[in-house]
Design a protein around this motif. Structure first.
Motif, PDB file in Angstrom:
ATOM      1  N   PHE A  15      -8.807   4.177   1.438  1.00 39.30           N
ATOM      2  CA  PHE A  15      -8.803   2.945   2.213  1.00 39.30           C
ATOM      3  C   PHE A  15      -7.654   2.976   3.208  1.00 39.30           C
ATOM      4  CE2 PHE A  15     -10.787   1.629  -1.762  1.00 39.30           C
ATOM      5  CZ  PHE A  15     -11.899   0.941  -1.299  1.00 39.30           C
ATOM      6  N   ASP A  16      -7.928   2.482   4.395  1.00 42.20           N
ATOM      7  CA  ASP A  16      -6.865   2.291   5.371  1.00 42.20           C
ATOM      8  C   ASP A  16      -6.532   0.810   5.363  1.00 42.20           C
ATOM      9  OD1 ASP A  16      -5.072   2.392   7.408  1.00 42.20           O
ATOM     10  OD2 ASP A  16      -6.565   2.659   8.995  1.00 42.20           O
ATOM     11  N   MET A  17      -5.371   0.472   4.792  1.00 38.43           N
ATOM     12  CA  MET A  17      -4.986  -0.922   4.645  1.00 38.43           C
ATOM     13  C   MET A  17      -4.316  -1.470   5.901  1.00 38.43           C
ATOM     14  SD  MET A  17      -6.179  -1.417   1.729  1.00 38.43           S
ATOM     15  CE  MET A  17      -5.591  -2.967   1.136  1.00 38.43           C
ATOM     16  N   GLY A  18      -4.055  -0.633   6.852  1.00 43.51           N
ATOM     17  CA  GLY A  18      -3.416  -1.091   8.079  1.00 43.51           C
ATOM     18  C   GLY A  18      -1.936  -1.350   7.858  1.00 43.51           C
ATOM     19  N   GLU A  19      -1.336  -1.983   8.832  1.00 46.27           N
ATOM     20  CA  GLU A  19       0.091  -2.278   8.765  1.00 46.27           C
ATOM     21  C   GLU A  19       0.349  -3.420   7.784  1.00 46.27           C
ATOM     22  OE1 GLU A  19       2.879  -1.020  10.336  1.00 46.27           O
ATOM     23  OE2 GLU A  19       1.556   0.637  10.865  1.00 46.27           O
ATOM     24  N   VAL A  20       1.370  -3.285   6.989  1.00 45.30           N
ATOM     25  CA  VAL A  20       1.793  -4.351   6.091  1.00 45.30           C
ATOM     26  C   VAL A  20       2.746  -5.242   6.875  1.00 45.30           C
ATOM     27  CG1 VAL A  20       3.009  -4.884   3.951  1.00 45.30           C
ATOM     28  CG2 VAL A  20       1.586  -2.834   4.097  1.00 45.30           C
ATOM     29  N   PRO A  21       2.436  -6.546   6.948  1.00 45.13           N
ATOM     30  CA  PRO A  21       3.317  -7.411   7.740  1.00 45.13           C
ATOM     31  C   PRO A  21       4.702  -7.491   7.108  1.00 45.13           C
ATOM     32  CG  PRO A  21       1.707  -8.718   6.535  1.00 45.13           C
ATOM     33  CD  PRO A  21       1.342  -7.281   6.343  1.00 45.13           C
TER      34      PRO A  21
END
Length: 167
Positions: A15-21
């Motif tokens: 999974f590509d969770m993207g950037e974590v804020p």
């Protein structure tokens, strides 16, 4: 990928969770927890972890009032009278939670940018004199609504690892 190993199939998924804020480091944190001798307690901490201010939020006689209502209810039950429809305890608790929520939001609004963090009690389901776990959850919901109305970032809940004395 679907992989067979020893007659069993395994599915490998990435999974590509993207950037974590990331929360800005310059923001102050307003941490709130259930109080021991008060309804709730709060501490304002700067970005370096220095304590700027501590406050307590009293129950305004909530424990005494709820105890009196419960005793009255027990007397009525002992006499065989109905106690259904008696919503005084719930109404008083709800009013107190709203008052405390407004106090917390006012504090956070004066200390902009302060993030509100509710510290989840690891033993939240144990009976407590002032604030039951269901009321703590209700306080979170009331705080969320109040924050939206005041333009303050909504509160988040964090679990505490370790003991209260460490925190």
């Amino acid at each position: 990928d679907l992989v067979e190993r020893d007659g069993e199939f395994y599915l490998h998924i990435a999974f590509d969770m993207g950037e974590v804020p990331q929360h800005p480091r310059e923001a102050k944190v307003l941490a709130i927890r259930r109080g021991v001798s008060t309804l709730a307690a709060g501490v304002l901490v700067d970005e370096r972890g220095n304590v700027l201010e501590r406050r307590t939020f009293s129950d305004g006689g909530l424990a005494r009032t709820i105890t009196a209502i419960a005793e009255n209810r027990a007397k009525r039950q002992a006499k065989g009278k109905l106690t259904t429809g008696d919503r005084r305890a719930a109404a008083i608790t709800d009013e107190t939670l709203h008052l405390v929520a407004h106090q917390i939001v006012r504090w956070a609004a004066t200390e902009k940018p302060a993030r509100i963090v509710l510290l989840a009690d690891p033993q939240s389901r144990r009976p407590q004199r002032f604030l039951a776990w269901k009321h703590w959850d209700e306080l979170h919901h009331v705080l969320t609504r109040c924050c939206e109305a005041a333009g303050v970032v909504s509160p988040e809940e964090r679990k505490i690892y370790g003991s209260w004395s460490i925190c």
